[in-house]
Design a protein around this motif. Structure first.
Motif, PDB file in Angstrom:
ATOM      1  N   GLU A 148      84.521  62.988  41.011  1.00 17.10           N
ATOM      2  CA  GLU A 148      83.834  62.375  39.876  1.00 17.10           C
ATOM      3  C   GLU A 148      82.382  62.121  40.240  1.00 17.10           C
ATOM      4  O   GLU A 148      82.095  61.435  41.217  1.00 17.10           O
ATOM      5  CB  GLU A 148      84.521  61.065  39.481  1.00 17.10           C
ATOM      6  N   MET A 149      81.501  62.688  39.455  1.00 16.91           N
ATOM      7  CA  MET A 149      80.072  62.508  39.693  1.00 16.91           C
ATOM      8  C   MET A 149      79.309  62.707  38.388  1.00 16.91           C
ATOM      9  O   MET A 149      79.832  63.245  37.420  1.00 16.91           O
ATOM     10  CB  MET A 149      79.556  63.494  40.738  1.00 16.91           C
ATOM     11  N   ASP A 150      78.081  62.255  38.384  1.00 13.22           N
ATOM     12  CA  ASP A 150      77.168  62.498  37.277  1.00 13.22           C
ATOM     13  C   ASP A 150      76.590  63.883  37.506  1.00 13.22           C
ATOM     14  O   ASP A 150      75.862  64.103  38.472  1.00 13.22           O
ATOM     15  CB  ASP A 150      76.073  61.433  37.285  1.00 13.22           C
ATOM     16  N   ASP A 151      76.950  64.831  36.647  1.00 14.36           N
ATOM     17  CA  ASP A 151      76.455  66.194  36.848  1.00 14.36           C
ATOM     18  C   ASP A 151      75.685  66.717  35.643  1.00 14.36           C
ATOM     19  O   ASP A 151      75.521  67.921  35.487  1.00 14.36           O
ATOM     20  CB  ASP A 151      77.603  67.146  37.201  1.00 14.36           C
ATOM     21  N   GLU A 152      75.197  65.808  34.822  1.00 19.28           N
ATOM     22  CA  GLU A 152      74.437  66.241  33.653  1.00 19.28           C
ATOM     23  C   GLU A 152      73.102  66.843  34.110  1.00 19.28           C
ATOM     24  O   GLU A 152      72.344  66.209  34.830  1.00 19.28           O
ATOM     25  CB  GLU A 152      74.181  65.051  32.720  1.00 19.28           C
ATOM     26  N   PRO A 153      72.820  68.067  33.684  1.00 17.19           N
ATOM     27  CA  PRO A 153      71.577  68.713  34.128  1.00 17.19           C
ATOM     28  C   PRO A 153      70.367  68.193  33.344  1.00 17.19           C
ATOM     29  O   PRO A 153      70.514  67.646  32.245  1.00 17.19           O
ATOM     30  CB  PRO A 153      71.827  70.192  33.818  1.00 17.19           C
ATOM     31  N   PRO A 154      69.178  68.356  33.906  1.00 15.33           N
ATOM     32  CA  PRO A 154      67.968  67.973  33.176  1.00 15.33           C
ATOM     33  C   PRO A 154      67.797  68.881  31.958  1.00 15.33           C
ATOM     34  O   PRO A 154      67.756  70.104  32.093  1.00 15.33           O
ATOM     35  CB  PRO A 154      66.841  68.176  34.174  1.00 15.33           C
ATOM     36  N   ALA A 155      67.711  68.286  30.796  1.00 11.75           N
ATOM     37  CA  ALA A 155      67.657  69.059  29.549  1.00 11.75           C
ATOM     38  C   ALA A 155      66.442  69.986  29.498  1.00 11.75           C
ATOM     39  O   ALA A 155      66.545  71.133  29.072  1.00 11.75           O
ATOM     40  CB  ALA A 155      67.657  68.120  28.346  1.00 11.75           C
ATOM     41  N   ALA A 156      65.292  69.504  29.938  1.00 13.26           N
ATOM     42  CA  ALA A 156      64.075  70.320  29.867  1.00 13.26           C
ATOM     43  C   ALA A 156      64.169  71.543  30.774  1.00 13.26           C
ATOM     44  O   ALA A 156      63.576  72.575  30.488  1.00 13.26           O
ATOM     45  CB  ALA A 156      62.864  69.479  30.258  1.00 13.26           C
ATOM     46  N   LEU A 157      64.939  71.453  31.833  1.00 13.49           N
ATOM     47  CA  LEU A 157      65.056  72.569  32.770  1.00 13.49           C
ATOM     48  C   LEU A 157      66.015  73.629  32.268  1.00 13.49           C
ATOM     49  O   LEU A 157      65.735  74.815  32.332  1.00 13.49           O
ATOM     50  CB  LEU A 157      65.503  72.065  34.138  1.00 13.49           C
ATOM     51  N   VAL A 158      67.154  73.217  31.727  1.00 13.58           N
ATOM     52  CA  VAL A 158      68.161  74.203  31.347  1.00 13.58           C
ATOM     53  C   VAL A 158      67.998  74.725  29.926  1.00 13.58           C
ATOM     54  O   VAL A 158      68.454  75.824  29.627  1.00 13.58           O
ATOM     55  CB  VAL A 158      69.600  73.655  31.533  1.00 13.58           C
ATOM     56  N   GLU A 159      67.345  73.990  29.052  1.00 13.36           N
ATOM     57  CA  GLU A 159      67.256  74.477  27.665  1.00 13.36           C
ATOM     58  C   GLU A 159      66.322  75.665  27.551  1.00 13.36           C
ATOM     59  O   GLU A 159      66.501  76.520  26.705  1.00 13.36           O
ATOM     60  CB  GLU A 159      66.827  73.356  26.723  1.00 13.36           C
ATOM     61  N   ARG A 160      65.360  75.768  28.408  1.00 16.41           N
ATOM     62  CA  ARG A 160      64.443  76.903  28.355  1.00 16.41           C
ATOM     63  C   ARG A 160      65.090  78.183  28.846  1.00 16.41           C
ATOM     64  O   ARG A 160      64.799  79.256  28.378  1.00 16.41           O
ATOM     65  CB  ARG A 160      63.194  76.604  29.212  1.00 16.41           C
ATOM     66  N   THR A 161      65.984  78.038  29.814  1.00 13.96           N
ATOM     67  CA  THR A 161      66.613  79.235  30.368  1.00 13.96           C
ATOM     68  C   THR A 161      67.905  79.592  29.659  1.00 13.96           C
ATOM     69  O   THR A 161      68.466  80.634  29.914  1.00 13.96           O
ATOM     70  CB  THR A 161      66.925  79.027  31.866  1.00 13.96           C
ATOM     71  N   ALA A 162      68.404  78.726  28.793  1.00 13.56           N
ATOM     72  CA  ALA A 162      69.670  78.978  28.103  1.00 13.56           C
ATOM     73  C   ALA A 162      69.549  80.053  27.068  1.00 13.56           C
ATOM     74  O   ALA A 162      68.555  80.475  26.638  1.00 13.56           O
ATOM     75  CB  ALA A 162      70.177  77.697  27.470  1.00 13.56           C
TER      76      ALA A 162
ATOM     77  N   LEU B  86      76.018  72.446  47.480  1.00  9.93           N
ATOM     78  CA  LEU B  86      75.097  72.760  48.570  1.00  9.93           C
ATOM     79  C   LEU B  86      73.953  73.637  48.066  1.00  9.93           C
ATOM     80  O   LEU B  86      72.793  73.429  48.432  1.00  9.93           O
ATOM     81  CB  LEU B  86      75.843  73.455  49.708  1.00  9.93           C
ATOM     82  N   ARG B  87      74.275  74.587  47.213  1.00 10.47           N
ATOM     83  CA  ARG B  87      73.230  75.460  46.659  1.00 10.47           C
ATOM     84  C   ARG B  87      72.236  74.654  45.835  1.00 10.47           C
ATOM     85  O   ARG B  87      71.022  74.823  45.962  1.00 10.47           O
ATOM     86  CB  ARG B  87      73.872  76.542  45.797  1.00 10.47           C
ATOM     87  N   ARG B  88      72.760  73.742  44.996  1.00  9.07           N
ATOM     88  CA  ARG B  88      71.875  72.919  44.165  1.00  9.07           C
ATOM     89  C   ARG B  88      70.975  72.059  45.037  1.00  9.07           C
ATOM     90  O   ARG B  88      69.761  71.982  44.811  1.00  9.07           O
ATOM     91  CB  ARG B  88      72.721  72.035  43.238  1.00  9.07           C
ATOM     92  N   ALA B  89      71.535  71.418  46.063  1.00  3.04           N
ATOM     93  CA  ALA B  89      70.733  70.565  46.946  1.00  3.04           C
ATOM     94  C   ALA B  89      69.711  71.394  47.719  1.00  3.04           C
ATOM     95  O   ALA B  89      68.564  70.968  47.893  1.00  3.04           O
ATOM     96  CB  ALA B  89      71.643  69.807  47.897  1.00  3.04           C
TER      97      ALA B  89
ATOM     98  N   LEU C 241      66.927  76.987  40.249  1.00  4.27           N
ATOM     99  CA  LEU C 241      67.387  75.596  40.126  1.00  4.27           C
ATOM    100  C   LEU C 241      68.171  75.395  38.836  1.00  4.27           C
ATOM    101  O   LEU C 241      69.213  74.735  38.833  1.00  4.27           O
ATOM    102  CB  LEU C 241      66.211  74.626  40.195  1.00  4.27           C
ATOM    103  N   ALA C 242      67.691  75.974  37.745  1.00  7.79           N
ATOM    104  CA  ALA C 242      68.410  75.853  36.469  1.00  7.79           C
ATOM    105  C   ALA C 242      69.804  76.464  36.576  1.00  7.79           C
ATOM    106  O   ALA C 242      70.786  75.891  36.080  1.00  7.79           O
ATOM    107  CB  ALA C 242      67.613  76.523  35.348  1.00  7.79           C
ATOM    108  N   GLU C 243      69.897  77.600  37.227  1.00  2.86           N
ATOM    109  CA  GLU C 243      71.200  78.246  37.415  1.00  2.86           C
ATOM    110  C   GLU C 243      72.108  77.395  38.288  1.00  2.86           C
ATOM    111  O   GLU C 243      73.305  77.253  38.015  1.00  2.86           O
ATOM    112  CB  GLU C 243      71.005  79.630  38.032  1.00  2.86           C
ATOM    113  N   ALA C 244      71.546  76.800  39.334  1.00  2.49           N
ATOM    114  CA  ALA C 244      72.346  75.963  40.242  1.00  2.49           C
ATOM    115  C   ALA C 244      72.858  74.718  39.539  1.00  2.49           C
ATOM    116  O   ALA C 244      74.031  74.361  39.688  1.00  2.49           O
ATOM    117  CB  ALA C 244      71.514  75.584  41.466  1.00  2.49           C
ATOM    118  N   VAL C 245      72.005  74.057  38.754  1.00  4.34           N
ATOM    119  CA  VAL C 245      72.467  72.829  38.087  1.00  4.34           C
ATOM    120  C   VAL C 245      73.422  73.143  36.942  1.00  4.34           C
ATOM    121  O   VAL C 245      74.223  72.297  36.557  1.00  4.34           O
ATOM    122  CB  VAL C 245      71.297  71.941  37.590  1.00  4.34           C
ATOM    123  N   ARG C 246      73.379  74.348  36.415  1.00  3.25           N
ATOM    124  CA  ARG C 246      74.306  74.729  35.350  1.00  3.25           C
ATOM    125  C   ARG C 246      75.695  75.061  35.912  1.00  3.25           C
ATOM    126  O   ARG C 246      76.704  74.871  35.248  1.00  3.25           O
ATOM    127  CB  ARG C 246      73.747  75.926  34.588  1.00  3.25           C
TER     128      ARG C 246
END
Length: 183
Positions: free
Chosen positions: A169-183, A48-51, A123-128
């Motif tokens: 079961e779901m596809d939960d792979e985060p967008p690489a460009a979004l999470v790699e900058r904040t990682a 819910l937070r991610r959406a 958003l990056a935190e939510a998708v992670r």
């Protein structure tokens, strides 16, 4: 002491030991079901937070109109999905997020907009957090399923009327460009 009294005491001790073991197993199964319920609540909160964050970002005017529409519709569908369609709609939101944020330039444009740094970070935190919450839930489901498959649990109906736990079961792979900058 007579032999029949000794045998009666041994049988009684055996039955008490079996009863204690079955009671311990039923308690363990109950704790696993409680863990599944807690993990599912945490997973629902993260989804819910991610959406919500995706929908907020889509309506903020930071994204281009096409990306905003794609992201808004996927986030809205994920928030409104019935339980039977939840996995599919959440997977579609993951795909929409990857489509919108596949280009690192898009992420930079969002970050440069007023309030964009905070929105992109949220958003990056939510998708992670979604994959972690899903993993905790599915691990609890796996442990309960393994225990419920034992003969003693089935024969003595130790699970009671609790439904058989199902993994999410779901596809939960985060967008690489979004999470790699904040990682």
């Amino acid at each position: 002491m007579t032999a029949s009294l000794i045998w009666t005491l041994w049988i009684l001790a055996f039955l008490v030991a079996v009863g204690l073991y079955l009671s311990w197993t039923a308690g363990r199964l109950d704790r696993l079901h409680a863990r599944i319920d807690a993990a599912r609540a945490a997973l629902d909160a993260q989804l819910l937070r991610r959406a919500s964050v995706a929908q907020e970002l889509a309506t903020s005017g930071v994204l281009d109109p096409a990306s905003s529409i794609v992201l808004y519709e996927a986030a809205h569908a994920a928030r409104q999905a019935e339980e039977e369609q939840r996995e599919v709609s959440e997977s579609e939101l993951s795909q929409a997020l990857r489509a919108v944020f596949e280009d690192p330039q898009q992420v930079e444009e969002v970050r440069e907009a007023p309030g964009g740094e905070a929105a992109a970070g949220e958003l990056a935190e939510a998708v992670r957090r979604v994959p972690m919450a899903r993993r905790f839930h599915n691990d609890a489901v796996g442990a309960a399923r393994r225990l419920r498959e034992h003969r003693k649990v089935r024969w003595f109906r130790l699970a009671g009327h609790a439904p058989f736990p199902l993994a999410f079961e779901m596809d939960d792979e985060p967008p690489a460009a979004l999470v790699e900058r904040t990682a």
